[in-house]
Design an enzyme around this catalytic site. Structure first.
Site, PDB file in Angstrom:
ATOM      1  N   ARG A   1       0.819  -1.217   0.000  1.00 11.71           N
ATOM      2  CA  ARG A   1       0.000   0.000   0.000  1.00 11.71           C
ATOM      3  C   ARG A   1       0.857   1.273   0.000  1.00 11.71           C
ATOM      4  O   ARG A   1       0.442   2.302  -0.542  1.00 11.71           O
ATOM      5  CB  ARG A   1      -0.907   0.010   1.232  1.00 11.71           C
ATOM      6  CG  ARG A   1      -1.963  -1.095   1.276  1.00 11.71           C
ATOM      7  CD  ARG A   1      -3.198  -0.761   0.451  1.00 11.71           C
ATOM      8  NE  ARG A   1      -4.245  -1.749   0.570  1.00 11.71           N
ATOM      9  CZ  ARG A   1      -5.218  -1.722   1.477  1.00 11.71           C
ATOM     10  NH1 ARG A   1      -5.273  -0.720   2.352  1.00 11.71           N
ATOM     11  NH2 ARG A   1      -6.132  -2.664   1.510  1.00 11.71           N
TER      12      ARG A   1
ATOM     13  N   ASP B   1     -16.002  10.804   6.178  1.00  9.71           N
ATOM     14  CA  ASP B   1     -15.015   9.736   6.053  1.00  9.71           C
ATOM     15  C   ASP B   1     -13.649  10.335   6.328  1.00  9.71           C
ATOM     16  O   ASP B   1     -13.469  11.559   6.300  1.00  9.71           O
ATOM     17  CB  ASP B   1     -15.059   9.108   4.652  1.00  9.71           C
ATOM     18  CG  ASP B   1     -14.443   7.717   4.617  1.00  9.71           C
ATOM     19  OD1 ASP B   1     -15.186   6.734   4.808  1.00  9.71           O
ATOM     20  OD2 ASP B   1     -13.222   7.614   4.433  1.00  9.71           O
TER      21      ASP B   1
END
Length: 286
Positions: free
Chosen positions: A52, A155
């Site tokens: 990632r 978020d």
């Protein structure tokens, strides 16, 4: 007596990595993501973390993970923190995920007809499929009129929030909507994608919010809060802290919708299970 054959020792192979990444680097990253996002990163996720973050290291032209972590912790790296958190958060979502919740929501909204403005908070909005599913449910519950409903969608991941604001989704995602919803609630784009109609988009306000921040700056109460499939990444103490902060923000009749694998029995002083992964306020708790 037969001679024992000594065991064959196979050579040990280590994955050759583009950048140095050792256990100490991994533990530093685990500590950072827990501090900044409340995520309790599993010790087995070392390879996932490498995959990632390696793109960020390439883009910043840094020599190693250690250098990247040092940069994150420096004054100059404060802006990179957003990219760091975005890279390590999971955003699996789709329209009407955990469908039973929306049947419950439909009945709940109909019971509030004529009782004024209805406020709903979608606290892990990701790329927008969940708040748009809430909005479509609201429009179905109030047919023939603009529903008196405001949806706050938050978020941690800013790239996902940008996607939610645009409300553009692939034909594959939209094809999984209930029959007739694609035509009713989306406009087909020249490239074959679909954009949520203005009526849907106008019901939702997208903004960034970190659930583990000490203050959320929210002054109103909600008829319903959706916090689904996010607290599974938090440890128990963090979960409890978030639930306690949700409690005063939910109206006495309100509901808390959580993910299918989340169980908050340990917070029974604050929330009582009403149905399958749906909670209500525990009576008598101020």
């Amino acid at each position: 007596m037969q001679n024992k054959v000594p065991p064959i020792e196979l050579p040990k192979f280590e994955l050759k990595r583009e950048f140095a990444f050792n256990d100490h680097d991994f533990e530093r990253i685990r500590a950072l993501i827990h501090k900044e996002a409340g995520i309790a990163l599993n010790p087995t996720k070392k390879d996932m973390v490498y995959g990632r973050l390696v793109r960020r290291i390439r883009e910043l032209k840094l020599p190693s993970f250690a250098a990247y972590i040092d940069f994150l912790q420096s004054l100059a790296g404060k802006r990179e923190f957003e990219q760091f958190v975005n890279a390590l958060t999971t955003n699996l979502t789709f329209f009407f995920r955990e469908e039973h919740h929306f049947h419950i929501l439909d009945s709940f909204l109909r019971s509030l007809t004529g009782k004024g403005e209805i406020n709903i908070w979608c606290s892990a909005a990701s790329s927008g499929e969940e708040p748009y599913s809430i909005a479509m449910t609201a429009l179905e519950a109030f047919p023939g009129s603009k529903p008196p409903i405001h949806i706050m969608a938050t978020d941690l991941d800013t790239s996902m929030l940008d996607a939610g604001r645009k409300g553009i989704y692939s034909a594959e995602k939209v094809a999984k909507l209930p029959a007739g919803y694609a035509v009713k609630y989306f406009d087909k784009q020249p490239d074959g994608s679909f954009q949520a109609k203005p009526l849907l988009r106008d019901m939702i306000q997208f903004s960034r919010l970190n659930l583990i921040d000490s203050s959320w700056g929210i002054r109103k109460q909600f008829d319903a809060i959706f916090c689904r499939n996010v607290m599974i990444y938090f440890d128990r103490d963090t979960q409890f802290a978030v639930l306690k902060k949700f409690h005063p923000l939910i109206k006495p009749h309100g509901l808390l919708f959580v993910g299918h694998s989340e169980n908050f029995y340990f917070a029974s002083d604050y929330f009582t299970l009403k149905g399958k992964t749906v909670y209500q306020l525990t009576p008598g708790k101020a």
